[in-house]
Design a protein around this motif. Structure first.
Motif, PDB file in Angstrom:
ATOM      1  N   ARG A  60       0.845  -1.211   0.000  1.00 17.82           N
ATOM      2  CA  ARG A  60       0.000   0.000   0.000  1.00 17.82           C
ATOM      3  C   ARG A  60       0.870   1.248   0.000  1.00 17.82           C
ATOM      4  N   ASP A  61       0.240   2.364  -0.372  1.00 16.22           N
ATOM      5  CA  ASP A  61       0.961   3.638  -0.294  1.00 16.22           C
ATOM      6  C   ASP A  61       1.092   4.039   1.176  1.00 16.22           C
ATOM      7  N   GLU A  62       2.232   4.589   1.514  1.00 18.65           N
ATOM      8  CA  GLU A  62       2.415   5.124   2.876  1.00 18.65           C
ATOM      9  C   GLU A  62       2.848   6.569   2.730  1.00 18.65           C
ATOM     10  N   CYS A  63       2.118   7.429   3.394  1.00 21.47           N
ATOM     11  CA  CYS A  63       2.314   8.856   3.135  1.00 21.47           C
ATOM     12  C   CYS A  63       2.573   9.628   4.427  1.00 21.47           C
ATOM     13  N   THR A  64       3.705  10.288   4.496  1.00 14.74           N
ATOM     14  CA  THR A  64       4.016  11.110   5.673  1.00 14.74           C
ATOM     15  C   THR A  64       4.104  12.574   5.236  1.00 14.74           C
ATOM     16  N   ILE A  65       3.203  13.392   5.794  1.00 14.07           N
ATOM     17  CA  ILE A  65       3.195  14.817   5.441  1.00 14.07           C
ATOM     18  C   ILE A  65       3.535  15.623   6.693  1.00 14.07           C
ATOM     19  N   ASP A  66       4.551  16.426   6.598  1.00 11.26           N
ATOM     20  CA  ASP A  66       5.019  17.231   7.735  1.00 11.26           C
ATOM     21  C   ASP A  66       5.140  16.382   9.003  1.00 11.26           C
ATOM     22  N   GLY A  67       5.723  15.193   8.854  1.00 16.21           N
ATOM     23  CA  GLY A  67       6.002  14.318  10.000  1.00 16.21           C
ATOM     24  C   GLY A  67       4.838  13.442  10.433  1.00 16.21           C
ATOM     25  N   GLU A  68       3.639  13.670   9.856  1.00 20.34           N
ATOM     26  CA  GLU A  68       2.469  12.888  10.286  1.00 20.34           C
ATOM     27  C   GLU A  68       2.176  11.777   9.276  1.00 20.34           C
ATOM     28  N   ARG A  69       2.214  10.527   9.764  1.00 19.94           N
ATOM     29  CA  ARG A  69       2.033   9.404   8.864  1.00 19.94           C
ATOM     30  C   ARG A  69       0.551   9.089   8.662  1.00 19.94           C
ATOM     31  N   ASP A  70       0.157   8.954   7.389  1.00 22.77           N
ATOM     32  CA  ASP A  70      -1.221   8.639   7.011  1.00 22.77           C
ATOM     33  C   ASP A  70      -2.243   9.531   7.732  1.00 22.77           C
ATOM     34  N   GLY A  71      -1.941  10.800   7.825  1.00 21.38           N
ATOM     35  CA  GLY A  71      -2.817  11.796   8.467  1.00 21.38           C
ATOM     36  C   GLY A  71      -3.896  12.284   7.512  1.00 21.38           C
TER      37      GLY A  71
END
Ligand code: PMV
Length: 333
Positions: A60-71
């Protein structure tokens, strides 16, 4: 596409941009095609850096935006990757890491720099070899304003005519150093905005009695703004941008329920800059779908604007920027 054709990993950087003639309304919601063109200036130093790493076999895709994972922002990113996968026959899932150096979600166009950076990184990692226009169209599918962050300096988003949106993309109007322009961002909150731009645009188009007048006025302003930029007339650019922003907010206030993106410090900042202008400064405001105020000024007015913003109660931070280059690839392997 065979896994061998993948570069797998790439890193990109995309700047934010501020619309001088705003986009607020869509002619096609599913394809994210704007109802009008828009004109922006790409900002130096306010940017998003994004790494994508596609691996065949990843579940699956795993996405961390500005330090927050799957936010909260992850679903939009996965939807964007799904669009690329379905259009370009790619199976691989990705690890995405993205960080911006300015507050997200408060009218500073983090979606613009975010989706521009993601489009550039995916294009390189997957070897899509998209043309500048195709890359801008792709970024537009993530966020309308992202289409403009591909381009440095002054960019015009073309509304286009085709029903598939292939001619709705940004083009360069003028180089970053062609105008004596400084842009200040007066940060008045670090909270995310209550109503996102897509929901706000739909509500405005459906309920504001001023929406049609807004789109007609914007179409005229585009011609005037293009001419002012090409004439390097900062005063005219500022005056047109301020008027266009006020028209957009008036149209938003006509929606039901009304969209009021401003806070008290927003109003105080607008008043302070208007007072400074009465005393001879070349300084104008523009405001997107959030409470931050951006001030456009020439170099002679720069110190006065900075001193004025420093005095406004409720302004938490003042960021100085100027026109800068567009999105670029930092690494690919
Ligand atoms: O690109 P979006 O969906 O975040 O919408 C941008 C809307 C404004 O920032 C208010 C105007 C613009 O043209 O950037």
């Amino acid at each position: 596409m065979s896994p061998d054709a993948l570069t797998l990993r790439s890193k990109s950087l995309a700047p934010s941009n501020i619309a001088l003639v705003k986009y607020w309304g869509k002619r096609d919601v599913a394809l994210n095609i704007p109802a009008t063109g828009s004109i922006s200036v790409t900002l130096d130093g306010l940017s998003t850096t994004t790494t994508v790493d596609f691996r065949p076999g990843r579940e699956r895709d795993e996405c961390t935006i500005d330090g927050e994972r799957d936010g909260p922002g992850a679903a939009r990113v996965v939807k964007f990757l799904d669009l690329i996968r379905s259009t370009h026959a790619v199976d691989a899932r990705a690890l995405i890491e993205s960080s911006s150096n300015f507050p997200a979600g408060a009218g500073l166009a983090s979606s613009a720099s975010g989706f521009a950076a993601l489009a550039v990184a995916c294009d390189a990692a997957l070897g899509l070899n998209l043309s500048p226009a195709e890359l801008s169209v792709l970024a537009r599918r993530g966020s309308g304003s992202a289409a403009r962050s591909l381009v440095g300096g002054f960019a015009e988003m073309r509304v286009g005519e085709s029903s598939d949106g292939t001619d709705s993309h940004a083009v360069a109007l003028a180089a970053p150093d062609s105008l004596d322009l400084t842009v200040f961002v007066a940060v008045t909150t670090r909270e995310p905005k209550a109503v996102g731009s897509t929901e706000g645009m739909l509500r405005t188009a459906e309920t504001s009695p001023y929406y049609e007048a807004w789109t007609q006025a914007t179409t005229r302003t585009l011609d005037e703004m293009r001419a002012a930029i090409l004439a390097a007339d900062v005063e005219r650019v500022g005056a047109l941008a301020e008027a266009n922003a006020m028209h957009m907010h008036a149209t938003m206030l006509g929606a039901q329920p009304p969209l009021l993106y401003w806070n008290g410090a927003t109003v105080e900042t607008v008043r302070a800059i208007q007072a400074l202008r009465s005393s001879g400064a070349c300084a104008f405001v523009t405001i997107d779908a959030g409470p931050q105020v951006k001030v456009l000024c020439d170099s002679a007015s720069r110190d006065g604007v900075r001193a004025t913003l420093d005095e406004v109660q409720g302004v938490l931070e003042v960021i100085e920027s100027r026109p800068g280059p567009g999105a670029r690839l930092l690494e690919a392997r």
